[in-house]
Design a protein around this motif. Structure first.
Motif, mmCIF file in Angstrom:
data_model
loop_
_atom_site.group_PDB
_atom_site.id
_atom_site.type_symbol
_atom_site.label_atom_id
_atom_site.label_comp_id
_atom_site.label_asym_id
_atom_site.label_seq_id
_atom_site.Cartn_x
_atom_site.Cartn_y
_atom_site.Cartn_z
ATOM 1 N N TRP A 64 0.828 -1.204 0.000
ATOM 2 C CA TRP A 64 0.000 0.000 0.000
ATOM 3 C C TRP A 64 0.863 1.256 0.000
ATOM 4 O O TRP A 64 0.506 2.264 -0.634
ATOM 5 C CB TRP A 64 -0.933 -0.011 1.213
ATOM 6 N N ALA A 65 1.981 1.206 0.688
ATOM 7 C CA ALA A 65 2.894 2.354 0.685
ATOM 8 C C ALA A 65 3.447 2.594 -0.714
ATOM 9 O O ALA A 65 3.532 3.742 -1.178
ATOM 10 C CB ALA A 65 4.027 2.124 1.677
ATOM 11 N N LEU A 66 3.833 1.501 -1.393
ATOM 12 C CA LEU A 66 4.318 1.628 -2.771
ATOM 13 C C LEU A 66 3.228 2.171 -3.686
ATOM 14 O O LEU A 66 3.480 3.041 -4.533
ATOM 15 C CB LEU A 66 4.787 0.258 -3.286
ATOM 16 N N ALA A 67 2.029 1.643 -3.540
ATOM 17 C CA ALA A 67 0.916 2.114 -4.370
ATOM 18 C C ALA A 67 0.698 3.610 -4.187
ATOM 19 O O ALA A 67 0.446 4.342 -5.150
ATOM 20 C CB ALA A 67 -0.352 1.342 -4.024
ATOM 21 N N LEU A 68 0.815 4.078 -2.948
ATOM 22 C CA LEU A 68 0.646 5.504 -2.677
ATOM 23 C C LEU A 68 1.757 6.319 -3.337
ATOM 24 O O LEU A 68 1.492 7.371 -3.947
ATOM 25 C CB LEU A 68 0.643 5.743 -1.172
ATOM 26 N N VAL A 69 3.006 5.835 -3.234
ATOM 27 C CA VAL A 69 4.135 6.539 -3.853
ATOM 28 C C VAL A 69 3.947 6.631 -5.361
ATOM 29 O O VAL A 69 4.138 7.697 -5.970
ATOM 30 C CB VAL A 69 5.463 5.828 -3.507
ATOM 31 N N PHE A 70 3.572 5.521 -5.986
ATOM 32 C CA PHE A 70 3.391 5.511 -7.444
ATOM 33 C C PHE A 70 2.232 6.419 -7.859
ATOM 34 O O PHE A 70 2.305 7.106 -8.886
ATOM 35 C CB PHE A 70 3.145 4.081 -7.932
ATOM 36 N N ALA A 71 1.161 6.412 -7.071
ATOM 37 C CA ALA A 71 0.024 7.270 -7.389
ATOM 38 C C ALA A 71 0.406 8.742 -7.284
ATOM 39 O O ALA A 71 0.026 9.557 -8.139
ATOM 40 C CB ALA A 71 -1.141 6.951 -6.446
ATOM 41 N N VAL A 72 1.157 9.077 -6.240
ATOM 42 C CA VAL A 72 1.601 10.467 -6.073
ATOM 43 C C VAL A 72 2.502 10.881 -7.236
ATOM 44 O O VAL A 72 2.392 12.006 -7.757
ATOM 45 C CB VAL A 72 2.342 10.630 -4.723
ATOM 46 N N PHE A 73 3.386 9.977 -7.653
ATOM 47 C CA PHE A 73 4.279 10.303 -8.775
ATOM 48 C C PHE A 73 3.486 10.496 -10.062
ATOM 49 O O PHE A 73 3.780 11.404 -10.851
ATOM 50 C CB PHE A 73 5.314 9.188 -8.950
ATOM 51 N N ALA A 74 2.486 9.644 -10.291
ATOM 52 C CA ALA A 74 1.652 9.789 -11.486
ATOM 53 C C ALA A 74 0.911 11.127 -11.470
ATOM 54 O O ALA A 74 0.797 11.808 -12.497
ATOM 55 C CB ALA A 74 0.658 8.632 -11.582
ATOM 56 N N VAL A 75 0.408 11.536 -10.298
ATOM 57 C CA VAL A 75 -0.273 12.829 -10.171
ATOM 58 C C VAL A 75 0.714 13.976 -10.390
ATOM 59 O O VAL A 75 0.396 14.979 -11.047
ATOM 60 C CB VAL A 75 -0.946 12.946 -8.791
ATOM 61 N N PHE A 76 1.928 13.831 -9.853
ATOM 62 C CA PHE A 76 2.970 14.838 -10.072
ATOM 63 C C PHE A 76 3.230 15.026 -11.566
ATOM 64 O O PHE A 76 3.304 16.162 -12.060
ATOM 65 C CB PHE A 76 4.248 14.414 -9.358
ATOM 66 N N LEU A 77 3.385 13.916 -12.278
ATOM 67 C CA LEU A 77 3.609 14.001 -13.721
ATOM 68 C C LEU A 77 2.426 14.653 -14.423
ATOM 69 O O LEU A 77 2.597 15.498 -15.314
ATOM 70 C CB LEU A 77 3.850 12.602 -14.298
#
Length: 363
Positions: free
Chosen positions: A5-18
């Motif tokens: 879940w922590a990884l999923a959150l990091v990846f989601a945040v990065f996708a939103v950043f992009l």
């Protein structure tokens, strides 16, 4: 579970950043890359392994999965290229001396290093030590190969040949499927020889092939260019060399080209290939967090040295050959480039040597 879940959150945040700070396209390409990484790692879809199993075990299942991938990708990519010739580009490379030598060396090196471009990425994401160590050497080799490419091309080349342009859509598809059928017959015949395992199909590999093909087509539509891996590696190393004042791109034929010079000046997040590569690493890391599949047999000092040398050669030779199993074979063949077919022949010949070297060193 918490790590996932922590990884999923990091990846989601990065996708939103992009999405917010870079572009919608780069955010979508990151997610496509994540899908590719997850499928490659989840199905253990190895181009290198598929070839090696055919050579050593008479197991054609990996090669048949790759043929299915190419057939599906071509069925979508070629009509798209014919319909949108100015918006979409094929993965064209010039038939050349550098292509012949580069593909031959790459085929041998990928067997020793146990991974091509995409294989190195997803296995590094799975935490496999050798592939993690090879990744920076692959990038260094790709950069040096690009810096020397002009010299290699001076040895002899002809203009790139695209089947869709030269013979039309129906002709390009017909010739491509004929070539795939001939390879399939050869693989089938090889698998039926005495002592072979006679394996032709693997459910997980076939499902992986379908998903990878569709994601590769999606990459073409979003990026406007076919899926690639090697360019991103070389760009990363070139940026480091430039930032360290070890390299002046203005003095190099490859990196002084407008598109490449622009890529060096821009953020790596704007590079189409780099963002997909980052996504592949992320997708493989997600699979690792679920399955913990990064364990591998310990290597001797000699095996480490040989493997790392092979990793450097992967990068250098793939730049000379205008791609790896992804950029040259998958994207080249599925978009109608003649150089993709030449690459396959030479890389397979190299693999015949590479599996013997691998066996000699006890991998």
């Amino acid at each position: 579970m918490n790590n996932r879940w922590a990884l999923a959150l990091v990846f989601a945040v990065f996708a939103v950043f992009l999405f917010w700070f870079v572009s919608v396209r780069q955010s979508l390409l990151f997610m496509v890359g994540m899908g590719l990484g997850a499928v490659l790692a989840g199905a253990r879809f190895g181009f290198t392994t598929g070839w090696r199993h055919l050579i050593e075990r008479r197991d054609a299942s990996g090669v048949f999965a790759q043929l299915l991938l190419l057939a599906i990708a071509a069925a979508f990519s070629m009509p798209l290229l014919a319909s949108f010739p100015t918006e979409l580009s094929a993965a064209l490379g010039p038939p050349s001396i550098s292509l012949l030598i580069g593909a031959l060396v790459f085929g041998a090196a990928m067997q020793i290093a146990d991974g091509c471009g995409s294989g190195t990425l997803y296995k590094a994401g799975l935490g496999i030590p050798l592939n993690m160590a090879i990744l920076p050497l692959f990038a260094l080799g790709s950069f040096l190969g690009s810096a020397h490419l002009g010299w290699w091309l001076d040895l002899g080349q002809i203009q790139p040949i695209g089947l869709v342009t030269e013979v039309g859509l129906s002709g390009a598809l017909g010739l491509t499927y004929l070539g795939l059928a001939l390879i399939g017959l050869a693989a089938w015949g090889w698998s039926k020889t005495s002592g072979g395992s006679r394996s032709l199909f693997s459910k997980s590999l076939l499902i992986g092939a379908v998903l990878i093909a569709l994601l590769a087509v999606l990459n073409l539509v979003i990026a406007g260019q076919p899926w690639g891996v090697v360019y991103g590696f070389g760009l990363w190393a070139a940026k480091i060399a430039q930032a360290s004042n070890l390299f002046d791109p203005a003095t190099n034929a490859f990196w002084s080209q407008p598109v490449n010079a622009t890529a060096l000046q821009q953020s790596v997040f704007l590079d189409l290939t780099s963002i997909t590569n980052i996504g592949i690493l992320a997708g493989a890391l997600w699979i690792f967090s679920r399955n913990k599949t990064g364990k591998s047999n310990p290597l001797t000092s000699q095996q480490w040295i040989v493997g790392l040398i092979a990793g450097f050669l992967l990068g250098y030779s793939s730049r000379l050959a205008f791609g790896c199993n992804v950029g040259a074979m998958v994207s080249g063949i599925s978009t109608g480039s003649i150089h993709g077919w030449i690459w396959v022949v030479m890389a397979f010949l190299g693999s015949l040597v590479g599996v013997r070297i691998r066996r000699y060193f006890g991998y």
